[in-house]
Scaffold this motif. Structure first.
Motif, PDB file in Angstrom:
ATOM      1  N   LEU A 513       0.808  -0.814   0.047  1.00 48.11           N
ATOM      2  CA  LEU A 513      -0.012  -0.086   0.043  1.00 48.11           C
ATOM      3  C   LEU A 513       1.105   1.791   0.057  1.00 48.11           C
ATOM      4  O   LEU A 513       0.491   2.262  -0.901  1.00 48.11           O
ATOM      5  N   ILE A 514       1.988   1.299   0.446  1.00 52.09           N
ATOM      6  CA  ILE A 514       2.751   2.386   0.954  1.00 52.09           C
ATOM      7  C   ILE A 514       3.589   2.712  -0.679  1.00 52.09           C
ATOM      8  O   ILE A 514       3.322   3.791  -1.188  1.00 52.09           O
ATOM      9  N   ARG A 515       3.755   2.058  -1.218  1.00 56.92           N
ATOM     10  CA  ARG A 515       4.596   1.868  -2.806  1.00 56.92           C
ATOM     11  C   ARG A 515       3.316   2.045  -3.739  1.00 56.92           C
ATOM     12  O   ARG A 515       3.529   2.738  -4.120  1.00 56.92           O
ATOM     13  N   LEU A 516       1.726   1.705  -3.355  1.00 56.20           N
ATOM     14  CA  LEU A 516       1.206   2.471  -4.891  1.00 56.20           C
ATOM     15  C   LEU A 516       0.936   3.451  -4.410  1.00 56.20           C
ATOM     16  O   LEU A 516       0.409   4.263  -5.267  1.00 56.20           O
ATOM     17  N   SER A 517       1.001   3.987  -3.333  1.00 53.15           N
ATOM     18  CA  SER A 517       1.028   5.372  -2.799  1.00 53.15           C
ATOM     19  C   SER A 517       1.090   6.575  -2.963  1.00 53.15           C
ATOM     20  O   SER A 517       1.767   7.140  -3.527  1.00 53.15           O
ATOM     21  N   GLY A 518       2.808   5.380  -3.825  1.00 54.74           N
ATOM     22  CA  GLY A 518       3.490   6.090  -4.254  1.00 54.74           C
ATOM     23  C   GLY A 518       5.033   7.437  -3.859  1.00 54.74           C
ATOM     24  O   GLY A 518       5.295   7.665  -3.532  1.00 54.74           O
ATOM     25  N   PHE A 519       4.742   5.883  -2.651  1.00 54.37           N
ATOM     26  CA  PHE A 519       5.884   6.822  -1.238  1.00 54.37           C
ATOM     27  C   PHE A 519       6.798   5.067  -1.087  1.00 54.37           C
ATOM     28  O   PHE A 519       6.377   4.250  -1.847  1.00 54.37           O
ATOM     29  N   SER A 520       8.371   5.889   0.041  1.00 56.38           N
ATOM     30  CA  SER A 520       9.363   4.400   0.504  1.00 56.38           C
ATOM     31  C   SER A 520       8.940   4.366   1.674  1.00 56.38           C
ATOM     32  O   SER A 520       7.960   5.176   2.318  1.00 56.38           O
ATOM     33  N   GLU A 521       9.584   2.980   2.557  1.00 58.57           N
ATOM     34  CA  GLU A 521       9.123   3.397   3.994  1.00 58.57           C
ATOM     35  C   GLU A 521       9.986   3.705   4.364  1.00 58.57           C
ATOM     36  O   GLU A 521       9.900   4.498   5.790  1.00 58.57           O
ATOM     37  N   ARG A 522      10.946   5.238   3.718  1.00 56.64           N
ATOM     38  CA  ARG A 522      11.881   6.011   4.273  1.00 56.64           C
ATOM     39  C   ARG A 522      10.329   7.267   4.612  1.00 56.64           C
ATOM     40  O   ARG A 522      10.941   7.961   5.439  1.00 56.64           O
ATOM     41  N   ASP A 523       9.824   7.296   3.285  1.00 58.71           N
ATOM     42  CA  ASP A 523       8.967   8.419   4.096  1.00 58.71           C
ATOM     43  C   ASP A 523       7.848   7.779   4.025  1.00 58.71           C
ATOM     44  O   ASP A 523       6.980   8.725   5.438  1.00 58.71           O
ATOM     45  N   ILE A 524       7.291   6.416   4.468  1.00 59.34           N
ATOM     46  CA  ILE A 524       5.803   6.322   5.226  1.00 59.34           C
ATOM     47  C   ILE A 524       6.302   4.590   6.276  1.00 59.34           C
ATOM     48  O   ILE A 524       6.746   4.344   5.638  1.00 59.34           O
TER      49      ILE A 524
END
Length: 606
Positions: A513-524
């Motif tokens: 879900l984080i990836r699909l939202s255009g983010f990485s785990e560093r961001d979220i």
């Protein structure tokens, strides 16, 4: 350009071509002869009349020429050919001869000039107006019918921000070819290099027949490019009519985690539902409302929407009335905990089938409110089941959960006891009672995905209880179809379970879900919070003593469950109001686990 202006322009162009082409044709054959003769003048006027008659019949002036294709070219061919044929008949009657060579050349000139007048505008739009360098350079994965439709849509759209510049397709026969002027430049293994060399800004996956596994593999590769990736609808969505082929959307977690759909036995389900009265409890919930949508496709005689919340019942009623204006849809506001009301509803409507979706399902909430779990899940189920039996309902399908297997929570135990009620009712009633167990339903109310999405929207963190926690997942439409299939397969007393494939780690779901939202785990970031009361690290679909190894339908299994004396459940219902929460919690778990003192066989059969 307005319709009237466009129509006037086309008629003027055609009239000029028609009036003068016969003179040009005659001059090409006999350049030294007199061109303006009475026969040619009359032929020109006759051709003018015939052309506009056949142009009207073949709708030449009602076509959108910016999308011109073979069909439009065929219409020009037919209109011109019939016009020339009619002119030949006119000449034979008027002059007792046919100017055959002149007519042949005139026919060719007509097709050439009229066709050129139409297709030149499309050529100009495609080569000049459409070259917008501010649009995002788009790579289309899949050079089949789906890819062609997507390319056509983007090329013909003035409002889309995307411009197709290349295709990727694994078929070797399509390499180095062009589709609508867009080249096929490689295969999936070339994706990363193509994105770099073609300066791609956007990717669209245009293969509607992809399996979930294939989509996962393709999307995983696309995600390495860090470029936004969208998808056209799946075959399941297209066939269901929920969307059309031109609707491009973002890839969703349901696309990656949902399983390939189970095909329904349309004949059996139709025999159970078509022209029958069908009642759905909990019809306003995420599962109940989808069950109603699926049922409506089979054209029941009457669809009864029973629920406690007026707003949710109103919403599904309005949706179904819009889609099926001729269907008899009856909203029923009622609480399954109200025994008298359940008997009134069943007696009033006398449904043929009941789908029982009403339930409390939130594990931590029910741990804190065990009395409410018993009232809704156990007493509510008994009320609906007994009322259905008394009214002579043919089949009763209860929606259960994998949390009913070896339960560690009040919610799971209450659903297990509800299954016992249903199995007991099957032994003493002519109604066929069955239960259907689901895993977690993607996107349903109270599920983890809406929570994760909200956490991502506010910048995180995304909270996961344990890094090793796994769950089975299925989509809402799939869960609802299983309910209908179970009702069609019901012989009485079964517990149906869908083969849900491999369980998914919740942390992997969060990462997707984080990836699909255009983010990485560093961001979220992901934060582990520890397991909550009543939760298990993993769920089971069947207990050890319930398993039938053979499938009774593709991807569907039937479980078997030991019977329990209904008097134990009756005592629980009579006494639960006097128990403290901790004692009640332990008592329902004892019953659900068939502790030795509760294992009293039920005798008797239908």
């Amino acid at each position: 350009m307005s319709y009237k202006t466009r129509l006037s322009l086309l008629i003027s162009i055609d009239s000029f071509i028609v009036m003068f082409s016969i003179f040009i044709g005659y001059w090409l054959i006999m350049p030294n002869a007199q061109i303006v003769t009475t026969a040619l003048l009359l032929s020109s006027v006759a051709l003018f009349v015939f052309h506009h008659i056949f142009a009207h019949l073949f709708k030449l002036y009602k076509r959108v020429w910016q999308y011109a294709s073979i069909k439009e070219l065929s219409a020009i061919f037919m209109a011109v050919s019939f016009s020339i044929a009619a002119l030949g008949i006119f000449q034979l009657v008027a002059f007792q001869t046919i100017f055959s060579r002149t007519l042949l050349i005139t026919w060719m000139l007509h097709i050439l000039f009229i066709g050129a007048s139409r297709f030149s505008w499309r050529l100009y739009r495609d080569t000049q107006l459409r070259v917008d360098h501010t649009k995002k350079r788009t790579l289309i994965i899949g050079a089949g019918n789906g890819g062609m439709i997507v390319a056509r849509q983007l090329l013909n759209s003035d409002t889309s921000e995307l411009r197709p510049v290349a295709f990727i397709d694994d078929a070797s026969s399509k390499q180095q070819l062009e589709i609508m002027g867009v080249p096929v430049v490689g295969q999936m293994e070339d994706l990363l290099s193509i994105v770099e060399t073609k300066v791609i800004d956007h990717i669209i996956i245009a293969i509607p027949s992809l399996s979930k596994t294939e989509l996962n593999n393709i999307f995983s590769l696309c995600s390495e490019t860090k470029i936004r990736t969208q998808i056209m609808p799946s075959m399941e969505d297209l066939m269901s009519g929920r969307v059309n082929v031109n609707q491009i959307r973002d890839v969703q977690v349901e696309d990656l985690l949902g399983r390939d759909p189970v095909e329904l036995d349309q004949r059996k389900i139709g025999a159970r539902l078509s022209n029958k009265k069908v009642l759905v409890t909990g019809a306003g919930g995420s599962i109940g409302s989808e069950v109603c949508r699926q049922i409506a496709k089979f054209k029941p005689k009457q669809l009864l929407l029973l629920g406690h919340g007026e707003n949710s019942i109103y919403a599904i009623e309005m949706e179904l009335r819009t889609l099926y204006p001729e269907m008899d849809i009856s909203p029923v506001i009622a609480d399954v905990q109200d025994e008298t009301r359940m008997y009134e509803v069943m007696e009033m409507f006398k449904p043929d089938s009941v789908y029982h979706a009403a339930a409390h399902k939130h594990v931590p909430l029910m741990e804190r409110n065990p009395h409410e779990a018993i009232k809704n899940n156990v007493i509510g189920t008994r009320n609906v089941a007994e009322a259905a039996s008394a009214a002579g309902v043919d089949s009763f399908v209860m929606i259960s959960t994998d949390k009913a297997v070896n339960p560690t929570s009040v919610m799971g135990a209450s659903k297990r006891i509800a299954e016992m009620v249903v199995q007991y009712m099957d032994r003493r009633s002519t109604t066929k009672f069955v239960a259907v167990r689901f895993g977690n339903v993607l996107g349903s109310r109270g599920s983890v995905i809406p929570l994760f999405k909200k956490q991502i929207e506010v910048g995180g963190p995304v909270t996961v209880t344990d890094p090793e926690m796994v769950r089975y997942f299925m989509t809402i439409p799939e869960a609802s179809r299983l309910v209908l299939q179970a009702g069609a397969l019901a012989e009485g007393g079964e517990t149906f379970v869908l083969d849900m494939g491999e369980p998914v780690k919740i942390v992997d779901l969060a990462k997707n879900l984080i990836r699909l939202s255009g983010f990485s785990e560093r961001d979220i970031p992901i934060k582990y919070t520890g397991m909550r009361p009543g939760e298990k690290l993993f769920e089971e679909l069947l207990g050890e003593n319930e398993v039938h190894s053979e499938q009774i339908y593709p991807m569907i299994y039937r479980g078997k469950t030991p019977p329990v004396n209904m008097s134990v459940i009756d005592r629980l219902i009579e006494e639960f109001g006097y128990m403290e929460s901790d004692r009640l919690r332990q008592h329902v778990l004892d019953i659900a686990h068939f502790r030795e003192k509760h294992l009293v066989a039920v005798t008797g059969a239908k």
